[in-house]
Design a protein around this motif. Sequence first.
Motif, PDB file in Angstrom:
ATOM      1  N   UNK A   1       0.783  -1.424   0.185  1.00  0.00           N
ATOM      2  CA  UNK A   1       0.014  -0.058  -0.004  1.00  0.00           C
ATOM      3  C   UNK A   1       0.821   1.175   0.134  1.00  0.00           C
ATOM      4  N   UNK A   2       1.961   1.146   0.853  1.00  0.00           N
ATOM      5  CA  UNK A   2       2.735   2.520   1.014  1.00  0.00           C
ATOM      6  C   UNK A   2       3.382   2.759  -0.405  1.00  0.00           C
TER       7      UNK A   2
ATOM      8  N   UNK B   1       2.165   1.526  -3.452  1.00  0.00           N
ATOM      9  CA  UNK B   1       1.393   2.272  -4.236  1.00  0.00           C
ATOM     10  C   UNK B   1       0.961   3.631  -4.193  1.00  0.00           C
ATOM     11  N   UNK B   2       0.792   4.030  -3.072  1.00  0.00           N
ATOM     12  CA  UNK B   2       0.799   5.554  -2.849  1.00  0.00           C
ATOM     13  C   UNK B   2       1.724   6.583  -3.349  1.00  0.00           C
TER      14      UNK B   2
ATOM     15  N   UNK C   1       1.990   6.065  -7.179  1.00  0.00           N
ATOM     16  CA  UNK C   1       0.679   6.943  -7.868  1.00  0.00           C
ATOM     17  C   UNK C   1       0.857   8.432  -7.911  1.00  0.00           C
ATOM     18  N   UNK C   2       1.647   9.020  -6.613  1.00  0.00           N
ATOM     19  CA  UNK C   2       1.923  10.180  -6.455  1.00  0.00           C
ATOM     20  C   UNK C   2       2.857  10.667  -7.525  1.00  0.00           C
TER      21      UNK C   2
ATOM     22  N   UNK D   1       3.193   9.160 -10.387  1.00  0.00           N
ATOM     23  CA  UNK D   1       2.227   9.196 -11.756  1.00  0.00           C
ATOM     24  C   UNK D   1       1.371  10.333 -11.795  1.00  0.00           C
ATOM     25  N   UNK D   2       1.010  10.722 -10.863  1.00  0.00           N
ATOM     26  CA  UNK D   2       0.260  12.094 -10.930  1.00  0.00           C
ATOM     27  C   UNK D   2       1.089  13.386 -11.263  1.00  0.00           C
TER      28      UNK D   2
ATOM     29  N   UNK E   1       2.843   2.846 -14.292  1.00  0.00           N
ATOM     30  CA  UNK E   1       1.432   2.301 -14.318  1.00  0.00           C
ATOM     31  C   UNK E   1       1.564   0.791 -14.223  1.00  0.00           C
TER      32      UNK E   1
ATOM     33  N   UNK F   1       2.157  -0.487 -10.687  1.00  0.00           N
ATOM     34  CA  UNK F   1       0.998  -0.052  -9.851  1.00  0.00           C
ATOM     35  C   UNK F   1      -0.023  -1.426 -10.253  1.00  0.00           C
TER      36      UNK F   1
ATOM     37  N   UNK G   1      -0.993  -4.405  -7.493  1.00  0.00           N
ATOM     38  CA  UNK G   1      -2.319  -4.741  -7.372  1.00  0.00           C
ATOM     39  C   UNK G   1      -2.464  -6.264  -7.389  1.00  0.00           C
TER      40      UNK G   1
ATOM     41  N   UNK H   1      -0.904  -8.118  -4.385  1.00  0.00           N
ATOM     42  CA  UNK H   1      -1.787  -7.744  -3.108  1.00  0.00           C
ATOM     43  C   UNK H   1      -3.188  -8.836  -3.659  1.00  0.00           C
TER      44      UNK H   1
ATOM     45  N   UNK I   1      -3.672 -12.348  -0.982  1.00  0.00           N
ATOM     46  CA  UNK I   1      -5.039 -12.453  -0.476  1.00  0.00           C
ATOM     47  C   UNK I   1      -5.838 -13.689  -0.751  1.00  0.00           C
TER      48      UNK I   1
ATOM     49  N   UNK J   1     -12.378  -8.905   5.338  1.00  0.00           N
ATOM     50  CA  UNK J   1     -10.876  -8.975   5.368  1.00  0.00           C
ATOM     51  C   UNK J   1     -10.356  -8.337   6.547  1.00  0.00           C
ATOM     52  N   UNK J   2     -11.298  -7.697   7.254  1.00  0.00           N
ATOM     53  CA  UNK J   2     -10.782  -6.956   8.577  1.00  0.00           C
ATOM     54  C   UNK J   2     -10.498  -8.028   9.539  1.00  0.00           C
TER      55      UNK J   2
ATOM     56  N   UNK K   1      -4.629   3.063 -13.470  1.00  0.00           N
ATOM     57  CA  UNK K   1      -3.770   4.006 -12.883  1.00  0.00           C
ATOM     58  C   UNK K   1      -3.574   5.291 -13.588  1.00  0.00           C
TER      59      UNK K   1
ATOM     60  N   UNK L   1      -4.326   9.360 -12.497  1.00  0.00           N
ATOM     61  CA  UNK L   1      -3.230  10.086 -12.432  1.00  0.00           C
ATOM     62  C   UNK L   1      -3.730  11.824 -12.831  1.00  0.00           C
TER      63      UNK L   1
ATOM     64  N   UNK M   1      -7.945   5.153  -2.721  1.00  0.00           N
ATOM     65  CA  UNK M   1      -7.961   3.670  -2.847  1.00  0.00           C
ATOM     66  C   UNK M   1      -9.307   3.148  -1.914  1.00  0.00           C
TER      67      UNK M   1
ATOM     68  N   UNK N   1     -12.491  -3.329  -0.094  1.00  0.00           N
ATOM     69  CA  UNK N   1     -13.546  -3.956   0.649  1.00  0.00           C
ATOM     70  C   UNK N   1     -14.514  -2.860   1.460  1.00  0.00           C
TER      71      UNK N   1
ATOM     72  N   UNK O   1      -6.414   4.424   1.521  1.00  0.00           N
ATOM     73  CA  UNK O   1      -5.312   5.144   1.311  1.00  0.00           C
ATOM     74  C   UNK O   1      -5.567   6.332   0.337  1.00  0.00           C
TER      75      UNK O   1
ATOM     76  N   UNK P   1      -3.808   9.480  -2.027  1.00  0.00           N
ATOM     77  CA  UNK P   1      -2.470  10.085  -2.607  1.00  0.00           C
ATOM     78  C   UNK P   1      -2.710  11.569  -3.295  1.00  0.00           C
TER      79      UNK P   1
END
Lengths: 204, 240
Positions: A114-115, A117-118, A121-122, A124-125, A162, A165, A169, A172, A176, A197-198, B204, B208, B215, B218, B223, B225
């Motif tokens: 998750x860390x 991906x964030x 993504x930043x 990529x932005x 991309x 990411x 995904x 992940x 799971x 999932x929790x 993605x 962007x 994100x 479930x 998250x 960004x």
Amino acid sequence: MSVRQALLALLEQGPMYGYQLRAEFERRTGSTWPLNVGQVYTTLARLERDGLVEGTGTDDEGHVIYRVTEAGEDEVAAWFTTPVSRSHPPRDELAIKLALAVTVPGVDVGAVIQGQRTATMAALQDYTRLKRTGRAALPGAATDPADLAWSLVLDSLVFAAEAEIRWLDHCEARLRRVAATRDDVRRPGEAPAAENATDKAARR
Amino acid sequence: MSAILELADVTRIHGSGATEVRALRAVHFHAHAGELVAVMGPSGSGKSTLLTLAGGLDQPTHGAVRVEGVDLASLGYKGRARMRRTSIGYVFQDFNLIPALTAAENVALPRELDGARAGVARRAALQALEEVGIGELADRFPDEMSGGQQQRVAIARAVVGERRLILADEPTGALDTDTGEEILRLLRARCDAGAAGVLVTHEARHAAWADRVVFLRDGVVVDESGTDPAESLLESDAAR
């Protein structure tokens, strides 16, 4: 070693001195892979030693002007006609980190994914913002070959981010699935659909 | 400046007992004027539920959905329908244009349903089509247009009549890369001009284009960004 070939290729356009070479390189690639001028001169010195470039004297301000030799031209031609080697994939810190995260006990792999991906993504932005507002978005970008080159380099960064990411995904989802299968084995008879999932995350 | 769209502590549960599905759980979400927010997540993460609730097409089990400060639950069926026609614009993956109507008629329809006179509605439609760069296609039917052109019509329909909330569900899904990018550029421009946009996507590269990317997993926001626009920073300062 691509700096070497890139400088040789630039000299095919005409004789230049070090600062000009650096500027021309960055015009095409943005400041994606910044070159310091020391690196440019060291590379030029090696190219001269190997007979691929030669000094042609200095300009009024004392800059040494280099031009490509015949052997240098052959090397550039060979570079363009040989595919970049894929036999030894470059070391990928993220893939290595994840490979270790799933095997070393006590690492929260979900948080690692998750860390990252964030963060990706930043990035990529940022690339997208450059694409829509920067030099590559100007009307002239279609006609100036250097702007086009930079815009394609930017696209390459976009596609790479991309892909990263998508791969995260995928990791992940697979982790799971594996976790769900383990739970089924551990507690046969219980319907996996009833849990969420929790609960799973809490048990991990 | 307040949020155009706000989901406050929203939970949506479908079914009950053994088949109960919690599509969204205690979600807080907002989109300000001038902001494009992307929502990403795998299938079943609650993206579509979020968009459906934001558009007043469904109601939360707990929590509140506010559009321009109005709690949709307080409006009643008729009020919500009116809100959907006047304040909220939708863009879908498959365009959802009415085949028997021209581009201009498709765009004018929500204004006419809202009671605007035909001439007034048509003028607004032509202006909206002009703004998305296809003014010259006003009298074409959907099947006489490319996918990218149809999606432009859909965007014009979504923004006609000063609507300030644009909800887009995979708007580039059926389009090739370049055309998809044009559509994102257009959505982005509408938001830069003051609308609030919510873009649901699993790509993605498309997310962007947004100011913020949320994100979902479930039914939970796992998250985020990107950054809030400057106005909302000021606003939270003032609230402290």
